[in-house]
Design an enzyme around this catalytic site. Structure first.
Site, PDB file in Angstrom:
ATOM      1  N   ASP A 125       0.817  -1.222   0.000  1.00 16.26           N
ATOM      2  CA  ASP A 125       0.000   0.000   0.000  1.00 16.26           C
ATOM      3  C   ASP A 125       0.845   1.263   0.000  1.00 16.26           C
ATOM      4  O   ASP A 125       0.605   2.182  -0.796  1.00 16.26           O
ATOM      5  CB  ASP A 125      -0.947   0.027   1.215  1.00 16.26           C
ATOM      6  CG  ASP A 125      -2.099  -0.950   1.047  1.00 16.26           C
ATOM      7  OD1 ASP A 125      -2.050  -1.804   0.134  1.00 16.26           O
ATOM      8  OD2 ASP A 125      -3.038  -0.878   1.850  1.00 16.26           O
ATOM      9  N   ARG A 164       1.732   7.000  17.054  1.00 15.80           N
ATOM     10  CA  ARG A 164       1.562   7.971  15.972  1.00 15.80           C
ATOM     11  C   ARG A 164       2.295   9.282  16.213  1.00 15.80           C
ATOM     12  O   ARG A 164       2.856   9.865  15.274  1.00 15.80           O
ATOM     13  CB  ARG A 164       0.078   8.221  15.718  1.00 15.80           C
ATOM     14  CG  ARG A 164      -0.718   6.986  15.280  1.00 15.80           C
ATOM     15  CD  ARG A 164       0.042   6.142  14.321  1.00 15.80           C
ATOM     16  NE  ARG A 164      -0.755   5.112  13.665  1.00 15.80           N
ATOM     17  CZ  ARG A 164      -0.217   4.129  12.978  1.00 15.80           C
ATOM     18  NH1 ARG A 164       1.110   4.016  12.856  1.00 15.80           N
ATOM     19  NH2 ARG A 164      -0.985   3.228  12.407  1.00 15.80           N
ATOM     20  N   ASP A 178      -6.157   7.143  12.807  1.00 15.33           N
ATOM     21  CA  ASP A 178      -4.727   7.373  12.602  1.00 15.33           C
ATOM     22  C   ASP A 178      -4.439   8.614  11.780  1.00 15.33           C
ATOM     23  O   ASP A 178      -3.477   9.334  12.043  1.00 15.33           O
ATOM     24  CB  ASP A 178      -4.079   6.138  11.988  1.00 15.33           C
ATOM     25  CG  ASP A 178      -3.940   5.036  13.017  1.00 15.33           C
ATOM     26  OD1 ASP A 178      -3.808   5.362  14.206  1.00 15.33           O
ATOM     27  OD2 ASP A 178      -3.985   3.862  12.645  1.00 15.33           O
ATOM     28  N   SER A 181      -6.878  -6.066   8.898  1.00 18.81           N
ATOM     29  CA  SER A 181      -6.034  -4.890   8.893  1.00 18.81           C
ATOM     30  C   SER A 181      -5.258  -4.898  10.211  1.00 18.81           C
ATOM     31  O   SER A 181      -5.853  -4.975  11.281  1.00 18.81           O
ATOM     32  CB  SER A 181      -6.922  -3.649   8.788  1.00 18.81           C
ATOM     33  OG  SER A 181      -6.156  -2.498   9.010  1.00 18.81           O
TER      34      SER A 181
END
Lengths: 403, 403, 403, 403
Positions: free
Chosen positions: A17, A97, A126, A180
């Site tokens: 991705d 993050r 996110d 995921s």
């Protein structure tokens, strides 16, 4: 109309991705792409990302081992707060993050890039976490979120794009997970697939870091965890860095079936979502930190921490790490940890983390007072009468009125 | 100088200590004693208390089964709040005291007594809970707490008193527990003995309601728990009363090693104390209630509940059940439970309570929006950009200033 | 691409801006427009809006007097909470928006409209308040916010549009205010113009509802305000409806220079803005409500209210009136008001609201206990020693550790 | 049975009551007495206390000017929090007690005393504040509170005792105030007398520090107040110490009728009491501090402060200054004040404190964004749509369920 971008720093995993994103950024923005790949303990090699990036013509490639920084400056401060979101979630993705955002912004400044890019979708938390933290560090940075922009909104279109643009689709036959996933030192998460119906029990095959409690050893393991000022600094007498602590506890915890969570949570962007998590080290650390606090922290400091905690956890979940309200709560939390020093003994057994002992040179537990035996005057039971009488005064007054 | 008391209602267990108190009250206050013995699920016969009381010349003897009232009007409202004290304690003793206090006061009014008495010591929380709740219900009631008054402050003196006054000391050879215990439908607690050193692991022989995880069956059990408006109303398709629910879950949970807790807690009277608890039903109920809320409760209502919870739990712990601040928080909590209806599936295995499914006719979980697949326009990912931009505005502004 | 809209209900003031919007909606969406004009105490005639709407070809025209509903169901519940945003702002604009949103949605349902429209800009709080409350009442309603859509982004373009489309521009020579204003029963607000520099003092000529303290009468006025269950129900012995109360206090307060506020506030959309407000009735009501609570409300209920208040105020400010978290806080607040009944005497003098007396049949103020004179045993001062000793226990323990 | 005391440090005002206490301590405990008299801005000479103490045979006499320490280390940190108790009270007495307690304990350590003593009664808050703060600083200190011990429980008995023991009763004919008063740099307070009926308006003659608004000048005064990191450091361009700032504002504020408060408050010991206060400097400082924060503090930091404030104020009111929960909240508060620097312009007029301007080199107020005029792209109004849509998502979801 897209903004004019000259150079963009992409959070690059090396996977399909983000490889597609790298290519798409080059095309769509006609700009230079810098890749940034970090080892934050996800348990996969990061070095292969270099070759893949080079194959796409990337010239500036950053590959970094951030495990210690992640554990020390993000995970550890958060655990001082006993942070837990919605009673269940240990914030494994959320806490990673801000660090990624920080490095993206710093690399942009180093390389003269005017933008950063990430591979998070427009539905999730996110994107918010990357972007809020990035804007908080550099108010002029531009952010490109391809998933919110492009029309590659199905697996088929993505594959077609990869094929057209010569991006290799690895053929891990039979191994493509239907979930995921996201992983770092603190946890691995699973979303999607059959989890999208919250009545479905996860398949045993989904879990990657822990054995099931059923498959865990029949013998428990005991650990002694050493704390200094609120931080876990050693295991069984061996001093360790934060990342070493977490790797050790992930391994041992995983072997004993510790740390699986299966919840429906509320995203900041407004919907509910199902998530499963494996957080072996974190699950042990939360229990043990509460245990060392239980003998070293004052009651009212502890209660104030407990009342502030849900808000603190929500701030991290929502992406407000580099925000002044998180920083002010952190100041309050850190202020309480000066004497949170000592040892906690835990027993791990088939999914259970059982605290079986705690001791500290700074213990506030006073056997002489607490004892059911004769305390030799350490505590005057008659004081209790006045204490109760004055606490009752307003209640009596209310009761008189109601008559 | 003691107050002049004509008649006192004593919370009487039928055991040695409260028998000594009954006799001592007669002597020290030259007053009539009414005994009140309640079945609140402690798992011991209450009827034998009648004969013992009669033997001491008590004429007014109240023996009541309060299990349903206790479960329905005290435990259940508390579990709507997901109440947990200091991150660990499910408030098993705390929540029973208001009901006992209420009945003591009511019986005093019925029998024309001017005082109530209890057997709690001057060091613990229970004296506070009995007395605050009693005063809140009857501001004129007098309270006698013999442990704060008399000089029978050692085991030896008590035994001597019993012998002198013809109170039979049951000869449960080898069975006298070294622990101070308290039990009701919600839990059994242990304090004292070797627990007074928080580094000591409890002996396996201490625990009475649960097997150890090690001894629990190798096969898990699955349960379907039915909720209506926040309350657990049925198990595996069978509708049950609150007390039946709790008895059932205590039995099954106990068999699977569920619900042991071992903590150091902060008492309202100011010291830390070690307590061990077995709370099988409560442990399951807390997990399951959070799970049914996770799909039926709005995010901000849930977060507000989480932020209020520590205070609510502390109020109950400290003895402020019949206090206006508890009642106003309860009003807020109850207001949120209207749609907390549905079914939770849990798996019990060797100490673990694992939520494996939740469903509801009022579910707010929207697969169409949450899906990672194409959502056919249910959610416009472009909305996220504006959402993030405006949430970031103040952070950008701060960052500009810091430059 | 605009959505296809058949019919839209517009919040229509009758002024130039919303007249332009009405016309623009007809053109841009080729849809039918329903106008809704409400009297919420802004102090201007609403009936003239009918003729103006008719002149633009509007066929469905709603003109309503909502003053009582506004005061009773919105302002009064909010004042039970002593709500105040950021220490200064009495939420005058914020509290009116939910009612307007509710009627827009209801009229849309009555008239078969698929959308509503409002004249709030894309920078302010009001768009958020209109839209969140509308969506909370009807999840399928569409909202058109012309200021976020059109290109009439300057005064000149607006005027040109009005001229081209035959919308009369009233020629209030010399009277055009440089300020953006909003008014209802609770307040009138001013933004813009020279206020955009927070160092500037407002011109005296800006204020419309109050005289300056300097110009107020040299004689004070005294009022007796009667409360029932937290609500102000009469003035000087005369029973009044909520709207009558507010109109009366606005008039008298305005004459005495009461209720001017000049602040910089934080908008939900992320920026700071300067606002000036005149809130005569509200300023008196806040003081008086606190005063009647001071003798009728329990301490801990009052403190809990104080701690919840900032959040409650923020919810209203941000547009979350019809949200479950506001409703749960309201349930808690309302639960406390049962005995908030009695009379407050206030003195108004040149900008000052001075509480000079409070009394209640349910007063918790007990002269016998509070007195500095001999209380004849109502309070035993020796109780204080035990109270202090046990409150100090943990502090002593901490002090011992630090040594 | 009294404890054996060798030497006690008495908080000695030089007035009749504490003179009686000094004598009584010598008699009742047969111990040496050390007197401690502090100038904390109460506006009376402290030096005369020396001669009076000497007359009673006191050999160790401490007389100290603590005004700067009081203002700098107690009042100023508290004002960073915008602390206000129960919406009205600026904590003037509460904040002085910890400093007195601290000096008493320190002098006890210096002089080898084993106890401290104070003249607060057993009904009030001050006993609690003295003692909790003393115990928190020295867990072994003994505290003697004569009012809770002796039988001099009427004015007559006190006078008789004074006469018998040769303590001069000053003959301030006609000047004896009927009120119980306490004063320091922050305020003067009044209790008792006709205030014991909360329906009574205070007599004008009671107030000592301020003129009434009616008697204040007809001309307003404007002041420019300079802030640095949350602290007021200068007035009208002149740099001042904290005590100088407070003395100046007390004088000017008092002349303009600023800072009278008349309330019924809830004491920590359980009853309600009526208090009147004059706090000229504090009233100005609270308004001005909020104003400088309004342009320099982030929204969420400000809101978090507002939510923590009631608890912080209650801690100070209740006597928990030297408690870890106060210290952790202080850490959070102080953390936010780094950029709270700038100038506030206020207008004082007949009881009103009106903020008329604020400016700062660190202002977060951004005219370019806030403007109602064209902002040249500083803010994209279209962002608001996504912001609203995602904030509405959960509300829409709820609305769908209710249908």
């Amino acid at each position: 109309m897209k903004d004019k971008i000259n150079k963009v720093v992409l959070a690059y995993s090396g996977g399909l991705d983000t490889s597609i994103i790298a290519k798409w950024l080059q095309e769509a923005y006609d700009c230079e792409v810098v890749t940034f790949t970090a080892d934050i303990g996800q348990g996969e090699e990061v070095e292969p990302a270099r070759e893949k990036a080079q194959a796409m013509g990337i010239r500036e490639i950053y590959i970094e081992d951030l495990r210690e920084e992640f554990a020390r400056d993000y995970v550890y401060p958060m655990f001082r707060a006993n942070a837990i979101y919605e009673g269940e979630y240990l914030l494994g993705t959320s806490i990673a993050r801000p660090l990624i955002a920080k490095r993206l912004v710093e690399i942009a400044e180093e390389t003269g890039a005017d933008a950063i890019a990430h591979g998070a979708t427009g539905k999730g938390n996110d994107q918010v976490r990357f972007e809020l933290n990035a804007y908080a560090l550099n108010p002029d940075i531009k952010v490109i979120a391809p998933w919110r922009e492009w029309d590659l909104n199905s697996r088929e279109k993505l594959m077609a794009y990869a094929e057209t643009h010569g991006i290799p689709i690895e053929n891990k036959k039979g191994k493509k997970s239907p979930y995921s996933m996201d992983a770092n030192l603190l946890h691995i998460s699973y979303e999607g697939g059959l989890l999208e119906d919250p009545w479905n029990e996860p398949e045993e095959s989904m879990w990657r870091w822990t054995v099931s409690p059923e498959k865990a050893p029949n013998e428990p393991v005991y650990l002694e965890l050493a704390y200094e000022k609120g931080d876990l600094v050693g295991i069984n007498g061996e001093r360790m860095t934060p990342a070493q602590v977490m790797e050790t506890l992930n391994r041992i915890g995983g072997e004993h079936g510790i740390g699986r969570t299966d919840i429906v949570e509320n995203r900041f962007v407004g919907m509910k979502s199902r998530g499963c998590y494996e957080t072996p080290a974190g699950t042990i650390m939360l229990k043990a930190h509460r245990a060392i606090e239980s003998i070293t922290l004052d009651r009212e400091a502890a209660h104030t921490k407990d009342e502030l905690m849900p808000r603190y956890a929500t701030l991290i979940y929502n992406g407000f790490w580099f925000a002044p309200e998180r920083e002010m709560l952190q100041a309050a939390i850190d202020q309480t940890q000066q004497y949170v020093t000592g040892t906690v003994r835990v027993k791990l057994y088939k999914g259970n983390v059982i605290v079986v002992g705690r001791k500290s040179p700074y213990s506030l537990f006073d056997e002489k007072i607490a004892t059911f035996e004769d305390d030799e005057g350490a505590y005057d039971q008659k004081d209790a009468e006045g204490f109760i009488k004055l606490n009752a005064l307003r209640l009596k007054n209310l009761a008189k009125r109601q008559r």
